[in-house]
Design a protein around this motif. Structure first.
Motif, PDB file in Angstrom:
ATOM      1  N   GLU A 120       0.833  -1.207   0.000  1.00  0.00           N
ATOM      2  CA  GLU A 120       0.000   0.000   0.000  1.00  0.00           C
ATOM      3  C   GLU A 120       0.866   1.255   0.000  1.00  0.00           C
ATOM      4  O   GLU A 120       0.565   2.241  -0.676  1.00  0.00           O
ATOM      5  CB  GLU A 120      -0.931   0.015   1.216  1.00  0.00           C
ATOM      6  CG  GLU A 120      -1.861   1.232   1.233  1.00  0.00           C
ATOM      7  CD  GLU A 120      -2.734   1.289   2.482  1.00  0.00           C
ATOM      8  OE1 GLU A 120      -3.438   2.304   2.630  1.00  0.00           O
ATOM      9  OE2 GLU A 120      -2.709   0.341   3.290  1.00  0.00           O
ATOM     10  N   ASP A 136       2.692   1.633  -3.402  1.00  0.00           N
ATOM     11  CA  ASP A 136       1.788   2.157  -4.430  1.00  0.00           C
ATOM     12  C   ASP A 136       1.569   3.666  -4.267  1.00  0.00           C
ATOM     13  O   ASP A 136       1.356   4.385  -5.242  1.00  0.00           O
ATOM     14  CB  ASP A 136       0.435   1.435  -4.367  1.00  0.00           C
ATOM     15  CG  ASP A 136       0.548  -0.035  -4.755  1.00  0.00           C
ATOM     16  OD1 ASP A 136       1.568  -0.390  -5.386  1.00  0.00           O
ATOM     17  OD2 ASP A 136      -0.359  -0.815  -4.418  1.00  0.00           O
ATOM     18  N   SER A 137       1.613   4.127  -3.014  1.00  0.00           N
ATOM     19  CA  SER A 137       1.382   5.552  -2.743  1.00  0.00           C
ATOM     20  C   SER A 137       2.665   6.376  -2.825  1.00  0.00           C
ATOM     21  O   SER A 137       2.609   7.605  -2.914  1.00  0.00           O
ATOM     22  CB  SER A 137       0.785   5.731  -1.337  1.00  0.00           C
ATOM     23  OG  SER A 137      -0.392   4.988  -1.193  1.00  0.00           O
TER      24      SER A 137
END
Length: 448
Positions: A217, A220-221
């Motif tokens: 997560e 991806d950010s």
């Protein structure tokens, strides 16, 4: 004999130019006919031209791209089957079949690869075939096989920016991060396209993410957050996202790193330094760590430490655009013109439309008496924006330097006149610009 060779050379040069012109003209005409919905004429004329210039492999490339758009792939396939036995052009047949199999005819990967492999057997030194095959293998994520093609291409042409970018991407994808960096640095010393830069950026994303052990997560950010901070100039919004992620993932080093970056860009350097020192075992080989540390140490007035870390950031990531810009300003303030020149040269390769920095680079080159290189900078500004006052002032400065360097009185007067014309034009366009006024005053030139 020598005279005959000269004549033949001239004929060859003109025929080469004609081929290049015809290729572009042929493609342009076909596209025009296609836009006019004259589909049959578009195809038949293009096919006829390919038959006439069958030896030009790049024309085949353009033809296949065209038939894909025109939905004439089967016709093109028949055309190549009809020409399969053309003596001496076996490599073109297999190249075309392989490319058709990629862009518009259903073909299994192994068959595409077999066609390209046969094309290379017939023409092992053909740059276009290997480049296209390597790019296809890269799309297939067959990086080891792709790497072999690009290494062969590197031997054929070590000054190809496209090859460098592919070598960087394949190396990074295979975990050879140092090699990837080296290829990107070599690319930076060449003229490269936007496509080359995009591949190099993909390679650096892989390399940079490798130094931060983070959940998916966050990974991806990560790029999105960095873009908000470094490109979009929205550190406050980025900080809000980071703080929400920190609540979820606690002391993940990558998040503290980005938070410290956001804090530094909002001027909260003490808090940023605290975050930087709370990261634990984050690698010193991480370019983002070095960049962030550099900004923070500059903010707490430790300039030498800041410069050292920013220089390390560039060593680890040759595409870190902000580091070049900041370092160029620091080098100029220290009167270290050679380093400032180098930083600005690389920065402008990554940020071509920054006219202010390009003008500054041109001035540095003038101070070093590198007139031809300086001229290119000012001309580039005016090519992008013909009315740009900085570009006009730059040309005025250039001709003022020409005048100073002129030993011949007549030549000096001509250069002086041109300088004054440029400078007067600039001040008329922007009469209140204090920077332009001070530059004109500093030149201290007048007609005699």
């Amino acid at each position: 004999m020598i005279k005959r060779l000269i004549v033949l050379s001239i004929i060859y040069i003109f025929s080469s130019c004609a081929t290049e012109y015809n290729r572009k003209d042929i493609t342009k005409n076909a596209e025009r006919y296609l836009s006019e919905q004259r589909f049959e004429r578009a195809y038949t004329e293009f096919e006829s031209s390919v038959s006439e210039h069958y030896e030009d492999i790049e024309l085949h490339r353009d033809f296949i791209r065209f038939v894909s758009k025109a939905h004439r792939c089967l016709d093109a396939n028949r055309f190549y089957e009809d020409n399969r036995k053309k003596k001496g052009y076996e490599h073109i047949y297999y190249y075309a079949k392989g490319l058709l199999g990629v862009v518009c005819i259903e073909m299994e990967k192994k068959d595409v690869m077999e066609n390209f492999s046969k094309a290379i057997e017939f023409a092992p030194d053909n740059f276009e075939i290997r480049l296209r095959y390597g790019s296809i293998l890269t799309e297939y994520e067959m990086y080891n096989e792709a790497l072999k093609q690009f290494e062969a291409l590197y031997k054929l042409n070590p000054a190809s920016s496209a090859v460098m970018s592919y070598l960087a991407l394949c190396s990074a994808s295979l975990g050879s991060f140092e090699k990837g960096r080296q290829y990107i640095q070599k690319m930076m010393d060449l003229d490269f396209s936007d496509a080359d830069l995009a591949r190099a950026n993909r390679a650096m994303d892989i390399i940079n993410s490798s130094c931060l052990d983070t959940p998916s997560e966050i990974r991806d950010s990560f790029k999105k957050i960095l873009d908000m901070i470094l490109i979009e100039d929205r550190p406050a919004q980025a900080r809000e996202i980071i703080e929400n992620l920190i609540l979820k993932y606690a002391n993940i080093p990558a998040l503290r790193l980005i938070k410290s970056m956001a804090l530094s860009l909002t001027g909260e350097f003490s808090a940023a330094l605290y975050e930087l020192n709370s990261m634990g075992n984050i690698s010193n080989e991480c370019s983002y760590f070095q960049y962030t540390g550099g900004i923070i140490y500059l903010g707490v007035q430790k300039e030498d430490k800041g410069i050292t870390m920013l220089e390390k950031a560039i060593e680890l990531d040759p595409l870190m655009i902000n580091s070049y810009r900041i370092l160029s300003e620091l080098y100029i303030s220290r009167k270290d013109n050679p380093k400032a020149e180098r930083a600005l040269r690389y920065y402008l390769k990554l940020k071509r439309d920054d006219h202010k920095s390009r003008f500054l680079y041109g001035r540095l080159l003038l101070w070093e008496k590198k007139f031809d290189e300086a001229s290119k900078q000012f001309e580039t500004i005016l090519a992008m924006e013909p009315e740009n006052s900085l570009g006009i002032v730059g040309m005025g400065m250039l001709y003022a330097e020409y005048a100073r360097a002129s030993k011949d009185r007549r030549e000096r007067d001509i250069n002086l006149k041109r300088s004054l014309e440029y400078l007067n034009t600039a001040i008329k366009k922007d009469p209140e610009n204090e920077t332009i006024k001070s530059i004109i005053k500093s030149l201290n030139i007048k007609e005699e």
